[in-house]
Design a protein around this motif. Structure first.
Motif, PDB file in Angstrom:
ATOM      1  N   TYR A  81      -4.526  12.130 -11.712  1.00  0.00           N
ATOM      2  CA  TYR A  81      -4.277  10.773 -11.228  1.00  0.00           C
ATOM      3  C   TYR A  81      -3.045  10.755 -10.338  1.00  0.00           C
ATOM      4  O   TYR A  81      -2.107  11.525 -10.528  1.00  0.00           O
ATOM      5  N   ASP A  82      -3.048   9.829  -9.400  1.00  0.00           N
ATOM      6  CA  ASP A  82      -1.886   9.574  -8.554  1.00  0.00           C
ATOM      7  C   ASP A  82      -1.960   8.112  -8.127  1.00  0.00           C
ATOM      8  O   ASP A  82      -2.972   7.444  -8.346  1.00  0.00           O
ATOM      9  N   TRP A  83      -0.912   7.594  -7.524  1.00  0.00           N
ATOM     10  CA  TRP A  83      -0.884   6.218  -7.061  1.00  0.00           C
ATOM     11  C   TRP A  83       0.272   6.042  -6.090  1.00  0.00           C
ATOM     12  O   TRP A  83       1.052   6.945  -5.870  1.00  0.00           O
ATOM     13  N   GLY A  84       0.322   4.845  -5.492  1.00  0.00           N
ATOM     14  CA  GLY A  84       1.389   4.546  -4.551  1.00  0.00           C
ATOM     15  C   GLY A  84       1.035   4.888  -3.115  1.00  0.00           C
ATOM     16  O   GLY A  84       1.839   4.693  -2.209  1.00  0.00           O
ATOM     17  N   ARG A  85      -0.159   5.393  -2.900  1.00  0.00           N
ATOM     18  CA  ARG A  85      -0.651   5.749  -1.567  1.00  0.00           C
ATOM     19  C   ARG A  85      -2.162   5.916  -1.662  1.00  0.00           C
ATOM     20  O   ARG A  85      -2.725   5.906  -2.749  1.00  0.00           O
ATOM     21  N   ASP A  86      -2.813   6.063  -0.523  1.00  0.00           N
ATOM     22  CA  ASP A  86      -4.258   6.295  -0.504  1.00  0.00           C
ATOM     23  C   ASP A  86      -4.492   7.799  -0.546  1.00  0.00           C
ATOM     24  O   ASP A  86      -4.197   8.517   0.408  1.00  0.00           O
ATOM     25  N   CYS A  87      -4.963   8.275  -1.679  1.00  0.00           N
ATOM     26  CA  CYS A  87      -5.281   9.691  -1.860  1.00  0.00           C
ATOM     27  C   CYS A  87      -6.378   9.775  -2.919  1.00  0.00           C
ATOM     28  O   CYS A  87      -6.721   8.781  -3.555  1.00  0.00           O
ATOM     29  N   LEU A  88      -6.935  10.948  -3.118  1.00  0.00           N
ATOM     30  CA  LEU A  88      -8.009  11.110  -4.082  1.00  0.00           C
ATOM     31  C   LEU A  88      -7.559  10.732  -5.494  1.00  0.00           C
ATOM     32  O   LEU A  88      -8.298  10.084  -6.236  1.00  0.00           O
ATOM     33  N   GLY A  89      -6.338  11.106  -5.876  1.00  0.00           N
ATOM     34  CA  GLY A  89      -5.833  10.757  -7.204  1.00  0.00           C
ATOM     35  C   GLY A  89      -5.735   9.256  -7.417  1.00  0.00           C
ATOM     36  O   GLY A  89      -6.016   8.748  -8.507  1.00  0.00           O
ATOM     37  N   ALA A  90      -5.362   8.521  -6.375  1.00  0.00           N
ATOM     38  CA  ALA A  90      -5.283   7.061  -6.458  1.00  0.00           C
ATOM     39  C   ALA A  90      -6.680   6.448  -6.544  1.00  0.00           C
ATOM     40  O   ALA A  90      -6.899   5.463  -7.260  1.00  0.00           O
ATOM     41  N   ARG A  91      -7.621   7.039  -5.843  1.00  0.00           N
ATOM     42  CA  ARG A  91      -9.011   6.566  -5.949  1.00  0.00           C
ATOM     43  C   ARG A  91      -9.538   6.776  -7.373  1.00  0.00           C
ATOM     44  O   ARG A  91     -10.285   5.942  -7.893  1.00  0.00           O
ATOM     45  N   HIS A  92      -9.130   7.870  -7.988  1.00  0.00           N
ATOM     46  CA  HIS A  92      -9.521   8.103  -9.384  1.00  0.00           C
ATOM     47  C   HIS A  92      -8.934   7.036 -10.309  1.00  0.00           C
ATOM     48  O   HIS A  92      -9.606   6.602 -11.246  1.00  0.00           O
ATOM     49  N   VAL A 122      -4.110  -2.957  -4.976  1.00  0.00           N
ATOM     50  CA  VAL A 122      -3.329  -2.766  -6.200  1.00  0.00           C
ATOM     51  C   VAL A 122      -2.746  -1.358  -6.310  1.00  0.00           C
ATOM     52  O   VAL A 122      -1.533  -1.179  -6.307  1.00  0.00           O
ATOM     53  N   VAL A 123      -3.591  -0.366  -6.420  1.00  0.00           N
ATOM     54  CA  VAL A 123      -3.153   0.982  -6.800  1.00  0.00           C
ATOM     55  C   VAL A 123      -2.204   1.591  -5.767  1.00  0.00           C
ATOM     56  O   VAL A 123      -1.245   2.268  -6.139  1.00  0.00           O
ATOM     57  N   GLN A 124      -2.420   1.316  -4.495  1.00  0.00           N
ATOM     58  CA  GLN A 124      -1.528   1.853  -3.468  1.00  0.00           C
ATOM     59  C   GLN A 124      -0.106   1.306  -3.588  1.00  0.00           C
ATOM     60  O   GLN A 124       0.822   1.880  -3.043  1.00  0.00           O
ATOM     61  N   HIS A 125       0.048   0.204  -4.302  1.00  0.00           N
ATOM     62  CA  HIS A 125       1.353  -0.459  -4.408  1.00  0.00           C
ATOM     63  C   HIS A 125       2.059  -0.186  -5.738  1.00  0.00           C
ATOM     64  O   HIS A 125       3.160  -0.703  -5.951  1.00  0.00           O
ATOM     65  N   PHE A 126       1.453   0.581  -6.606  1.00  0.00           N
ATOM     66  CA  PHE A 126       2.097   0.912  -7.877  1.00  0.00           C
ATOM     67  C   PHE A 126       3.355   1.749  -7.640  1.00  0.00           C
ATOM     68  O   PHE A 126       3.388   2.604  -6.755  1.00  0.00           O
ATOM     69  N   SER A 127       4.357   1.526  -8.479  1.00  0.00           N
ATOM     70  CA  SER A 127       5.560   2.359  -8.472  1.00  0.00           C
ATOM     71  C   SER A 127       5.382   3.490  -9.489  1.00  0.00           C
ATOM     72  O   SER A 127       4.293   3.668 -10.041  1.00  0.00           O
ATOM     73  N   ASP A 128       6.446   4.230  -9.759  1.00  0.00           N
ATOM     74  CA  ASP A 128       6.354   5.367 -10.678  1.00  0.00           C
ATOM     75  C   ASP A 128       5.866   4.972 -12.068  1.00  0.00           C
ATOM     76  O   ASP A 128       5.160   5.726 -12.727  1.00  0.00           O
ATOM     77  N   HIS A 129       6.260   3.793 -12.536  1.00  0.00           N
ATOM     78  CA  HIS A 129       5.872   3.286 -13.860  1.00  0.00           C
ATOM     79  C   HIS A 129       5.271   1.903 -13.655  1.00  0.00           C
ATOM     80  O   HIS A 129       5.911   1.037 -13.075  1.00  0.00           O
ATOM     81  N   TRP A 130       4.062   1.707 -14.134  1.00  0.00           N
ATOM     82  CA  TRP A 130       3.385   0.436 -13.913  1.00  0.00           C
ATOM     83  C   TRP A 130       2.544   0.054 -15.124  1.00  0.00           C
ATOM     84  O   TRP A 130       2.220   0.895 -15.964  1.00  0.00           O
ATOM     85  N   SER A 131       2.214  -1.215 -15.201  1.00  0.00           N
ATOM     86  CA  SER A 131       1.282  -1.710 -16.217  1.00  0.00           C
ATOM     87  C   SER A 131       0.471  -2.852 -15.616  1.00  0.00           C
ATOM     88  O   SER A 131       0.928  -3.556 -14.721  1.00  0.00           O
ATOM     89  N   LEU A 132      -0.736  -2.990 -16.128  1.00  0.00           N
ATOM     90  CA  LEU A 132      -1.683  -3.972 -15.628  1.00  0.00           C
ATOM     91  C   LEU A 132      -2.545  -4.416 -16.808  1.00  0.00           C
ATOM     92  O   LEU A 132      -3.127  -3.569 -17.489  1.00  0.00           O
ATOM     93  N   SER A 133      -2.603  -5.703 -17.040  1.00  0.00           N
ATOM     94  CA  SER A 133      -3.412  -6.191 -18.164  1.00  0.00           C
ATOM     95  C   SER A 133      -4.879  -6.290 -17.752  1.00  0.00           C
ATOM     96  O   SER A 133      -5.209  -6.366 -16.561  1.00  0.00           O
TER      97      SER A 133
END
Length: 104
Positions: free
Chosen positions: A36-47, A73-84
């Protein structure tokens, strides 16, 4: 209440759903899961996007809306995030409304 959380860690990124590891869904994206990854558009963020939507809303909604969820949403996550779960539902409703307007 559902809660999704992500943390960047020295041993790799971690995404949790209600305190348990979120099940990756490479079957919905095609290809192998490499983390998994986030904070940008990449395969990990798509996952991340497709796994959250599949867990919360089902496979069909995940396939159909994961790219919009990624962008909003996912492209804008920081290092630590939560979402209900309620936030996921509200965002998905908004995405569906935008898509319905585009079809008019």
């Amino acid at each position: 209440m559902s809660l999704y959380q992500g943390d960047r860690r020295p041993d790799g990124n971690r995404v949790m759903a209600n305190g348990a590891p979120l099940k990756p869904r490479p079957d919905l994206l095609g290809g192998a899961f490499q983390g998994y990854d986030w904070g940008r558009d990449c395969l990990g963020a798509r996952h991340v996007a497709i796994a959250i939507l599949a867990d919360r809303c089902g496979d069909d909604a995940a396939r159909q809306h994961h790219l919009a969820f990624l962008e909003m949403v996912v492209q804008h996550f920081s290092d630590h995030w939560s979402l209900s779960g309620a936030q996921v539902d509200a965002i998905l409703s908004y995405i569906k409304a935008l898509e319905a307007q585009k079809q008019r």
